[in-house]
Enzyme design. Structure first.
Site, short mmCIF file in Angstrom:
data_model
loop_
_atom_site.label_atom_id
_atom_site.label_comp_id
_atom_site.label_asym_id
_atom_site.label_seq_id
_atom_site.Cartn_x
_atom_site.Cartn_y
_atom_site.Cartn_z
N HIS A 225 18.21 -0.23 45.03
CA HIS A 225 18.30 -1.39 44.14
C HIS A 225 18.23 -0.96 42.69
O HIS A 225 19.24 -0.88 42.01
CB HIS A 225 17.19 -2.38 44.49
CG HIS A 225 17.29 -3.69 43.78
ND1 HIS A 225 18.37 -4.08 43.02
CD2 HIS A 225 16.40 -4.73 43.71
CE1 HIS A 225 18.16 -5.29 42.53
NE2 HIS A 225 16.97 -5.70 42.92
N HIS A 265 29.36 -2.05 44.85
CA HIS A 265 28.38 -3.12 44.70
C HIS A 265 28.53 -4.08 45.86
O HIS A 265 29.64 -4.32 46.34
CB HIS A 265 28.60 -3.86 43.36
CG HIS A 265 27.43 -4.68 42.92
ND1 HIS A 265 27.17 -5.92 43.46
CD2 HIS A 265 26.46 -4.43 42.02
CE1 HIS A 265 26.08 -6.41 42.88
NE2 HIS A 265 25.63 -5.52 42.01
N ASP A 316 24.95 0.08 36.50
CA ASP A 316 24.09 1.25 36.37
C ASP A 316 24.84 2.46 35.82
O ASP A 316 24.25 3.34 35.19
CB ASP A 316 23.49 1.62 37.73
CG ASP A 316 22.62 0.51 38.29
OD1 ASP A 316 21.73 0.06 37.56
OD2 ASP A 316 22.84 0.10 39.44
#
Length: 379
Positions: A225, A265, A316
């Site tokens: 996560h 994702h 990210d």
């Protein structure tokens, strides 16, 4: 595994929300009707927090009052600071330290013992304190574990600028403050991600706000996560140390069965819109510093993975190089994620309280049945 089970609850609708909307096929993210592109470029983090908690953007007077109320509550109690000193001395993992700190804040919050855990006014006051104090706590922890004294918060700086000031004992320039503020906006909410859902599950039992946020912090700590951006930067550093072409390095890594972090994702089937925005910022920071190495590595890796594997980068991927160019230590990337996402966690908890029903799914039992209990001496 039965075909009618949805492992990981993928695609299962469990709630209705007015907070954030994601279109994974179009690469679209919206907070309360506002496109993330507009909010990231035009709104401050404080404006977005207000939007998430109060259903609408603040006017000038409301924003000024909200900013002041939050800024006045940044300072930590001596007892909390003492706990942070112990965690730093023990060399605790940053996310584990943050989990402990958030939980301890309830002991010194005057609204924490409110009889009605769903009381909106009490929860909004606690929400402001939690959100205001997490940056102070995180900056203090980082400095203490490096043998430096904590820097007291300033009320005249924005939420983003104040954190960078407390972290580095130096007021950031406008470019750094605006970039960091944008990163906080981009991470503020993202539908029913794992940490948000864990906060909602905790709140659904009519547990308190501090407990719900603590649950979320613990969930975000998992490598599937919140830890991806730190892993991306570690990868980029490994590429740099190898002195290999980034594309060749990735090819070798994949041949060895390694996973390239920052791609794919659960929700997006195309490039994460937040990655587009942060990619632009990463490039701007690199060009301003006169060293585009990390950005160049990132682009080369993105191009290869997208073309060869059909995977697009998530938020990210570019937050890694953005934070690194700002001088932020790699292992506090995930706590910074929490520092931003706390706004969304709290918004979803408040929404859960409004029309609460205990979240209690069931599992299909597939174990043994009709066992005969043997006496102890026959086992």
């Amino acid at each position: 595994m039965s075909d009618d089970l949805e492992r990981g609850l993928e695609g299962v609708l469990v709630a209705e929300s007015e907070l954030s909307y994601i279109d994974g096929d179009a690469g679209k993210l919206v907070y309360r009707g506002y496109p993330i592109e507009d909010l990231a470029r035009e709104a401050s983090y404080e404006e977005v927090v207000y939007l998430l908690w109060h259903d609408e953007l603040p006017d000038a007077e409301e924003l000024a009052d909200f900013e002041s109320w939050m800024a006045e509550r940044r300072e930590l109690e001596d007892e909390v600071l003492s706990e942070i000193e112990k965690l730093a001395a023990a060399d605790e993992v940053p996310m584990a330290a943050l989990r402990t700190i958030v939980s301890s804040l309830s002991a010194y919050d005057e609204d924490a013992d409110h009889e009605d855990v769903t009381d909106i006014d009490a929860n909004l006051r606690m929400a402001c304190r939690i959100t205001a104090k997490i940056p102070t706590a995180l900056a203090a922890f980082e400095r203490l574990r490096k043998g430096k004294e904590p820097v007291e918060p300033r009320e005249d700086l924005s939420h983003a600028a104040n954190f960078l000031y407390m972290l580095n004992d130096e007021e950031p320039d406008d470019v750094l403050a605006e970039t960091f503020d944008m990163a906080l906006v981009l991470h503020a909410d993202h539908g029913l991600n794992a940490s948000t859902f864990s906060a909602m599950v905790t709140a659904s039992t009519l547990s308190d706000l501090h407990s719900a946020v603590t649950s979320a912090v613990g969930t975000l700590a998992g490598s599937l996560h919140g830890g991806a951006n730190a892993n991306v930067m570690r990868m980029l550093k490994e590429v740099d140390e190898s002195e290999m072409d980034p594309t060749a390095w990735v090819e070798t890594a994949l041949e060895e069965g390694r996973r390239v972090p920052g791609f794919g994702h659960r929700v997006y089937n195309v490039k994460d819109p937040r990655a587009k925005i942060l990619g632009e910022k990463s490039k701007a920071l690199a060009e301003a510093a006169g060293d585009t190495k990390w950005y160049d590595y990132s682009v080369a890796i993105e191009d290869y993975i997208t073309e060869e594997k059909g995977l697009a980068p998530n938020v990210d991927f570019y937050s890694a190089s953005t934070y690194y160019q700002m001088g932020i230590p790699i292992d506090i990337y995930t706590p910074i994620f929490a520092m931003s996402r706390v706004a969304g966690w709290i918004a979803h908890v408040l929404e859960q309280y409004e029309d609460n029903r205990l979240i209690r799914p069931r599992a299909r039992y597939v174990g043994l049945k009709d066992q005969t209990f043997p006496p102890l001496d026959e086992r």
